[in-house]
Design a protein around this motif. Structure first.
Motif, PDB file in Angstrom:
ATOM      1  N   GLU A   1      -8.784   1.560  -3.541  1.00 44.36           N
ATOM      2  CA  GLU A   1      -7.878   0.989  -3.967  1.00 44.36           C
ATOM      3  C   GLU A   1      -8.558   0.182  -5.117  1.00 44.36           C
TER       4      GLU A   1
ATOM      5  N   ASP B   1      -3.358  -0.277  -6.723  1.00 38.74           N
ATOM      6  CA  ASP B   1      -2.801  -1.297  -5.771  1.00 38.74           C
ATOM      7  C   ASP B   1      -1.793  -2.589  -6.673  1.00 38.74           C
ATOM      8  N   ASP B   2      -1.193  -3.258  -5.621  1.00 34.78           N
ATOM      9  CA  ASP B   2      -0.454  -4.511  -6.044  1.00 34.78           C
ATOM     10  C   ASP B   2       0.497  -3.325  -7.467  1.00 34.78           C
TER      11      ASP B   2
ATOM     12  N   GLU C   1       3.947  -1.746   0.095  1.00 32.22           N
ATOM     13  CA  GLU C   1       3.298  -2.132   0.913  1.00 32.22           C
ATOM     14  C   GLU C   1       4.704  -3.475   1.564  1.00 32.22           C
TER      15      GLU C   1
HETATM   16 MG    MG Z   1      -1.616  -4.194  -2.145  1.00 35.85          MG
END
Ligand code: MG
Ligand code: C2E
Ligand code: MG
Ligand code: MG
Length: 281
Positions: free
Chosen positions: A150, A179-180, A236
């Motif tokens: 990630e 990610d994010d 998430e």
């Molecule tokens: Mg994350």
């Protein structure tokens, strides 16, 4: 009065700043020792295939249980470690521990599981990184296609070097996730040109589902975009059934969050997986 109040405000501000830097220095000084004394360990949070109701795998998340400073969350020590090459050492430790545990899960018959490991910008730009990954895959006898890395949007420069590094990693057979997603500079060209398999929608867009109309639309747009590009999506921070139902209706393939489980030590995760599959036929 105003003047003196203003002054004490400044003093208070200076004091706060000083405390922050004292804490920072303490963390900085202790981080190396913590790596050697095993105060920093790795826990695993379930990732669930919400279409087939199967466990997809787990994200490796590091934890620092400090003898002197108590529990220090990664948000407080990772950014400090990232400012020097300490992050390379820490990152390697997390990889070794993750691959060791993946091997252990597999030896107990759990051969479908994927382990997903966070990688920092400095690790990704280290020219030795693909070779390190290749070496560790061999050393721990784990198949590349059960490993995901990630990378946050902010850690990826949209340049040739990042692309070369990511292509080399992809060529090993490992999976790559952003990610994010949505919190950095979400660039469409980056999604198109870099070899990512998966997008992880940041928790901030999931938190207020289904009530926030704008978050509903943002999530829909991400699913549509990823559908066109042939990318998988993980949401998430799923904490309740309403959020899960909403995301599933939008076509979400994979979920992560307290609804399923928090991060836990490896052996506890194995028990959790066995229980999950029992309950879901
Ligand atoms: Mg994350
Ligand atoms: P991340 O990679 O986005 O990891 C997910 C974070 O969200 C984790 O926080 C996890 O505990 C939390 N989370 C998961 N589900 C829920 C939920 O339902 N509700 C809420 N409120 N939170 C949830 P954690 O473990 O504190 O990690 C924070 C960040 O620290 C990670 O965000 C990641 O960016 C970084 N990090 C953690 N371990 C590592 C590591 O080994 N290497 C690097 N480079 N970064 C790491
Ligand atoms: Mg992550
Ligand atoms: Mg996040």
């Amino acid at each position: 009065h105003a003047k003196s109040a203003g002054k004490s405000c400044y003093k208070f501000y200076d004091f706060e700043l000083a405390m922050v830097s004292v804490e920072r220095n303490r963390i900085e000084r202790n981080i190396k020792g913590a790596l050697n004394s095993n105060e920093i360990c790795v826990e695993f949070q379930p990732l669930v295939d919400v279409v087939n109701n199967r466990v997809y795998g787990a994200e490796a998340l590091c934890r620092w249980y400090s003898h002197d400073l108590g529990m220090i969350p990664p948000e407080r020590f990772i950014p400090i470690a990232e400012q020097s090459n300490v992050i390379l050492e820490l990152g390697k430790k997390v990889l070794v521990e993750s691959f060791t545990q993946l091997h252990h899960w597999r030896s107990q018959g759990l051969t479908d599981l994927v382990v997903s490991v966070n990688v920092s910008a400095r690790q990704l730009s280290d020219k030795n990184f693909p070779a390190i990954i290749s070496y560790l895959l061999n050393e721990h006898d784990v198949p590349a296609d059960r490993v995901e890395l990630e990378v946050t949007e902010t850690a990826i420069q949209n340049n040739k070097r990042s692309k070369q590094q990511l292509d080399q990693l992809r060529a090993l057979g490992i999976r790559l996730a952003i990610d994010d997603f949505g919190t950095g500079y979400s660039s469409l060209s980056r999604l198109k040109f870099l070899p990512f398999d998966r997008v992880k929608i940041d928790r901030s867009f999931v938190m207020d589902l289904p009530n926030s109309e704008s978050d509903v639309e943002i999530c829909k747009a991400i699913f549509a975009l990823c559908g066109v590009l042939g990318m998988n999506v993980t949401a998430e921070g799923i904490e309740n059934g309403n959020q899960l139902d909403t995301l599933r209706d939008m076509g979400c393939g994979c979920g992560q969050g307290f609804l399923f489980g928090r991060s836990m030590p490896s052996q506890q995760f194995v028990e959790w997986v066995k229980g999950f599959h029992l309950n879901n036929g």
